[in-house]
Write a protein that holds these residues in place. Structure first.
Motif, short mmCIF file in Angstrom:
data_model
loop_
_atom_site.label_atom_id
_atom_site.label_comp_id
_atom_site.label_asym_id
_atom_site.label_seq_id
_atom_site.Cartn_x
_atom_site.Cartn_y
_atom_site.Cartn_z
N UNK A 158 46.30 -21.41 22.21
CA UNK A 158 45.62 -22.69 22.42
C UNK A 158 44.35 -22.78 21.58
N UNK A 159 43.61 -21.68 21.51
CA UNK A 159 42.39 -21.65 20.69
C UNK A 159 42.73 -21.84 19.22
N UNK A 160 43.79 -21.19 18.78
CA UNK A 160 44.21 -21.30 17.39
C UNK A 160 44.62 -22.73 17.04
N UNK A 161 45.20 -23.45 18.01
CA UNK A 161 45.63 -24.83 17.78
C UNK A 161 44.52 -25.84 18.10
N UNK A 162 43.31 -25.34 18.39
CA UNK A 162 42.12 -26.17 18.65
C UNK A 162 42.21 -26.97 19.95
N UNK A 163 42.97 -26.47 20.92
CA UNK A 163 43.01 -27.08 22.26
C UNK A 163 42.07 -26.28 23.15
N UNK A 164 40.78 -26.48 22.96
CA UNK A 164 39.78 -25.63 23.60
C UNK A 164 39.67 -25.88 25.10
N UNK A 165 39.80 -27.15 25.54
CA UNK A 165 39.70 -27.44 26.96
C UNK A 165 40.85 -26.77 27.72
N UNK A 166 42.07 -26.86 27.16
CA UNK A 166 43.23 -26.23 27.79
C UNK A 166 43.07 -24.71 27.83
N UNK A 167 42.51 -24.15 26.75
CA UNK A 167 42.26 -22.71 26.71
C UNK A 167 41.26 -22.32 27.79
N UNK A 168 40.25 -23.15 27.99
CA UNK A 168 39.25 -22.88 29.04
C UNK A 168 39.91 -22.84 30.42
N UNK A 169 40.81 -23.79 30.68
CA UNK A 169 41.50 -23.81 31.98
C UNK A 169 42.34 -22.55 32.18
N UNK A 170 43.08 -22.18 31.16
CA UNK A 170 43.93 -20.98 31.25
C UNK A 170 43.07 -19.73 31.46
N UNK A 171 41.99 -19.63 30.69
CA UNK A 171 41.13 -18.45 30.79
C UNK A 171 40.37 -18.40 32.12
N UNK A 172 40.03 -19.56 32.68
CA UNK A 172 39.37 -19.60 33.99
C UNK A 172 40.31 -19.06 35.07
N UNK A 173 41.61 -19.39 34.98
CA UNK A 173 42.61 -18.83 35.92
C UNK A 173 42.67 -17.31 35.78
N UNK A 174 42.69 -16.84 34.52
CA UNK A 174 42.75 -15.40 34.29
C UNK A 174 41.48 -14.71 34.79
N UNK A 175 40.36 -15.36 34.61
CA UNK A 175 39.10 -14.76 35.06
C UNK A 175 39.07 -14.61 36.58
N UNK A 176 39.64 -15.59 37.29
CA UNK A 176 39.70 -15.47 38.76
C UNK A 176 40.56 -14.29 39.18
N UNK A 177 41.65 -14.07 38.45
CA UNK A 177 42.56 -12.97 38.79
C UNK A 177 42.05 -11.63 38.28
N UNK A 178 41.33 -11.63 37.14
CA UNK A 178 40.85 -10.38 36.52
C UNK A 178 39.35 -10.52 36.20
N UNK A 179 38.49 -10.53 37.23
CA UNK A 179 37.06 -10.76 36.98
C UNK A 179 36.39 -9.68 36.13
N UNK A 180 36.94 -8.48 36.09
CA UNK A 180 36.32 -7.39 35.33
C UNK A 180 36.85 -7.29 33.91
N UNK A 181 37.79 -8.13 33.54
CA UNK A 181 38.42 -8.04 32.21
C UNK A 181 37.49 -8.65 31.15
N UNK A 182 36.96 -7.80 30.27
CA UNK A 182 35.98 -8.23 29.27
C UNK A 182 36.54 -9.19 28.24
N UNK A 183 37.79 -9.00 27.84
CA UNK A 183 38.39 -9.85 26.81
C UNK A 183 38.54 -11.29 27.31
N UNK A 184 38.87 -11.41 28.60
CA UNK A 184 39.00 -12.75 29.19
C UNK A 184 37.65 -13.47 29.14
N UNK A 185 36.60 -12.75 29.53
CA UNK A 185 35.26 -13.34 29.52
C UNK A 185 34.82 -13.73 28.11
N UNK A 186 35.11 -12.87 27.16
CA UNK A 186 34.73 -13.14 25.76
C UNK A 186 35.44 -14.38 25.22
N UNK A 187 36.77 -14.45 25.46
CA UNK A 187 37.52 -15.62 24.99
C UNK A 187 37.09 -16.89 25.72
#
Length: 199
Positions: free
Chosen positions: A31-60
């Motif tokens: 999604x980031x590569x295709x410039x759909x940043x809002x959609x990427x934010x939604x997906x990454x927010x879901x991942x962050x809730x499931x994996x709060x300690x995952x550094x790569x999720x937070x960075x992305x």
């Protein structure tokens, strides 16, 4: 055996969770590569809730939020240009963003709006320049050319009242000048005699 079964279940659940994380990260990067940043934010927010300690999720997620905010700001800037009647600036900015981010509907829509307003403004400037030239020709008594210009403008802007008005004016003044021509022609020899002093 029960202990091993529980361990196998835990390992399987952990593997499935890791697989879900990897698939989610892949989707977010896509999604980031295709410039759909809002959609990427939604997906990454879901991942962050499931994996709060995952550094790569937070960075992305941080990267996606910054880019999404930057584009929101750019969209708002183009809208401000349109509202402020800075049509050329809006047209250029929207065109540049629409080509840089071809998959984004917001930039494509803003570009179409700005393009329509820009072209309408160009048409108005061209019409105004044409009308000014016709007025100048009438003032200089070049009626034939003025009438031709009116006819050309009528083809591009059919039924425009100002063009019709100028054409009527040019035709009536040409007719008046043509009716005076025999008198002027007849007066020429008299003027020549007067100039020669043969009263």
């Amino acid at each position: 055996a029960l202990g091993l079964l529980q361990q196998i279940r835990n390992d399987r659940a952990e593997r499935e969770k890791r697989l879900w994380l990897q698939e989610g990260l892949w989707q977010a990067r896509n999604l980031l590569q295709q410039n759909f940043f809002e959609e990427a934010c939604q997906k990454l927010a879901q991942l962050q809730n499931a994996f709060p300690a995952e550094g790569e999720v937070q960075q992305l997620l941080t990267e996606a939020r910054q880019k999404a905010e930057s584009l929101r700001s750019e969209v708002e800037g183009i809208r401000v240009c349109l509202a402020g009647n800075r049509v050329q600036e809006a047209y250029e900015r929207a065109g540049a963003r629409a080509s840089t981010y071809p998959g984004r509907a917001d930039f494509a829509q803003l570009y179409e709006v700005a393009k329509g307003q820009y072209e309408a403004g160009e048409d108005r400037r061209e019409l105004d320049a044409g009308l000014a030239k016709i007025r100048s020709l009438i003032k200089d008594k070049i009626y034939g050319v003025a009438i031709e210009r009116c006819q050309i403008l009528q083809q591009k802007y059919p039924g425009h009242p100002e063009i019709q008005q100028l054409q009527i004016q040019a035709e009536s003044e040409k007719q008046a000048a043509d009716s005076q021509r025999p008198v002027v022609e007849a007066a020429r020899p008299i003027q020549a005699l007067l100039n020669a002093g043969k009263y």
